[in-house]
Design a protein around this motif. Sequence first.
Motif, PDB file in Angstrom:
ATOM      1  N   ALA A  16       0.841  -1.212   0.000  1.00 13.74           N
ATOM      2  CA  ALA A  16       0.000   0.000   0.000  1.00 13.74           C
ATOM      3  C   ALA A  16       0.870   1.253   0.000  1.00 13.74           C
ATOM      4  O   ALA A  16       0.636   2.209   0.743  1.00 13.74           O
ATOM      5  CB  ALA A  16      -0.944  -0.004   1.197  1.00 13.74           C
ATOM      6  N   SER A  17       1.898   1.236  -0.851  1.00  9.43           N
ATOM      7  CA  SER A  17       2.843   2.348  -0.915  1.00  9.43           C
ATOM      8  C   SER A  17       2.671   3.077  -2.243  1.00  9.43           C
ATOM      9  O   SER A  17       2.358   2.453  -3.262  1.00  9.43           O
ATOM     10  CB  SER A  17       4.272   1.804  -0.794  1.00  9.43           C
ATOM     11  OG  SER A  17       5.204   2.831  -0.972  1.00  9.43           O
ATOM     12  N   PRO A  18       2.847   4.398  -2.273  1.00  7.45           N
ATOM     13  CA  PRO A  18       2.690   5.112  -3.550  1.00  7.45           C
ATOM     14  C   PRO A  18       3.710   4.691  -4.595  1.00  7.45           C
ATOM     15  O   PRO A  18       3.386   4.588  -5.772  1.00  7.45           O
ATOM     16  CB  PRO A  18       2.873   6.587  -3.156  1.00  7.45           C
ATOM     17  CG  PRO A  18       3.591   6.558  -1.855  1.00  7.45           C
ATOM     18  CD  PRO A  18       3.145   5.308  -1.170  1.00  7.45           C
ATOM     19  N   SER A  19       4.937   4.457  -4.183  1.00  9.16           N
ATOM     20  CA  SER A  19       5.969   4.000  -5.116  1.00  9.16           C
ATOM     21  C   SER A  19       7.120   3.423  -4.310  1.00  9.16           C
ATOM     22  O   SER A  19       7.387   3.856  -3.187  1.00  9.16           O
ATOM     23  CB  SER A  19       6.483   5.147  -6.000  1.00  9.16           C
ATOM     24  OG  SER A  19       7.154   6.103  -5.199  1.00  9.16           O
ATOM     25  N   ILE A  20       7.778   2.434  -4.879  1.00  8.23           N
ATOM     26  CA  ILE A  20       8.967   1.871  -4.259  1.00  8.23           C
ATOM     27  C   ILE A  20      10.085   1.862  -5.295  1.00  8.23           C
ATOM     28  O   ILE A  20       9.832   1.912  -6.504  1.00  8.23           O
ATOM     29  CB  ILE A  20       8.728   0.434  -3.723  1.00  8.23           C
ATOM     30  CG1 ILE A  20       8.432  -0.521  -4.870  1.00  8.23           C
ATOM     31  CG2 ILE A  20       7.652   0.403  -2.671  1.00  8.23           C
ATOM     32  CD1 ILE A  20       8.403  -1.974  -4.437  1.00  8.23           C
TER      33      ILE A  20
END
Length: 562
Positions: free
Chosen positions: A277-281
């Motif tokens: 649930a992260s915007p970007s990695i």
Amino acid sequence: IWEVFGWGLALVGGAVITAVWLVWRRKTLSALRRWYRWLGGIGLATVTWGILGFFHLGGSIGLAIIDSPNWMGALRLLGMVILSTVLLAPRPSLRLVSRFFSWMRKRLRQRATRPATEGRPGFPSVATTSPVVESKPEARPADASTQKGLRQVAQEVWKKYGQSSSAVVVDGWRLPPIDILDKSTDIEFSQADNVKRARLIEEALASYGVEAKVVQINTGPTVTQFGVEPGWDRKIKEIKERDSDGNVKVRLEEVSKTRVKVERITSLANDLALALASPSIRIEAPVPGQSVVGIEVPNVVSSVVRLRGVIETNPFQRMLARSKLALALGKGAGGEAGVADLARMPHLLIAGATGSGKTVCLNSIICCLLLHNTPNDVRFIMIDPKRVELTPFNSIPHLAAPVIVNTDKALEALRWLNQEMDKRYQELAKATARNIEAYNRNRQGKDKMPYLILVIDELADLMMAGSDEVEHILCRLAQLARATGIHLVVATQRPSVDVVTGLIKANFPTRISFAVTSQVDSRTILDSAGAEKLLGRGDMLFMPTEAAKPKRLQGCYVSDAE
């Protein structure tokens, strides 16, 4: 009625009509909120009625307003006009009064200082020329109020830190103590959350048939790096056997196993971002010097990296012992200090979108050099087409000339710097010194040749003014100026090929990229993708000269008060 009111009866009728209109339109409350303006309007109507009384047209009320039709009545009306104007427009009236008093104060000061300076031969002017740059174009001097504010701030800082025991005196200059910088407050991150996210990474990779294990967790100020060790890709063979009773049993036997390819992990970046649930990695494959794949996940709460927190670390102190141009850039994804040496770079190119942290990075670089160098060691030439970013440095003694905000004068400054480089090479040749370090080895104070650092806050503006000349001078300085102690720090918010040309890129091997809008801009500045996935607000990729891959850092933050 006519004898009592006169032509003032029209004013009374207008007031009654206005009151009826306010009640009918239900604007009574709004009128009561601005009661002072209505009171000013009534005062102006009264003045009009008094003027009618001068000509015996205002009835007995008009005569009562002026008391007597002479100069005393005129003064009474003038006072009522001033009071009504203040009620109708209080803020402009206050501003006008303050401007009048400030003008009077300036006039009195000029009269007081004129006899002291007149008649003295050779009295120096306020804006003295610099000993380093004599033919340098000057920018407009700061106004008196700004100089007064800077002087007051300097006095307060001196009272607070001037007697500090940590102050170092070099060549008669007292260097600023580290106490004037704010202390960094470290935020403790929950270890349970990191363990939970590590388990999610392992489960997400296993669901796509990739065997991997998280072997290390490095918590940084804005991102946490999970070190993932790739597992094995096993080939299984089924062997059917009969037991003593004649039953068929299936036995699994491992035929071969190979390491999971790194490409299989990097291709799952979007799937891992969905699972976390992260915007970007961002995936660093592999981490330099380690046999793990680094998965960088943004923290829920990010901490601010202060300049003081990086300066007090051991890596920076070791760098400072070797070089005077040590820079504190920030902290890495694992919390380690990111430091660099401007003398070894030898030039720095910074790019990033608007609001990504370029100017804060420039401020931290300048402040880091000011903390550890005297004006005899380092001089700055600052070009700021925006007019607001670098002008707070206008009063420091390290400036070779005031901050340049005009494009034409910026071009003259580049031409002057080109000539200054040639002069320095002639001086080095006379002294039989190969570089500036050898020249300054046995010199002290003003006899030393100071480093000259050119800081350009927006390269695109200069390239629009004269791209061919700017590109030629920048490339010549970048190729030849290292030995003479001239270093360039250039920033731009438009890393396109018409601004950051191929020649400029070839001569600026050390680069910093903040968050950019597209992968094309990332490839233009870094020759690789990745900068488009940065988080902004100081999150950057630092590409040193000797490194094959960029290193992720959270840049230092320097406040306006610092």
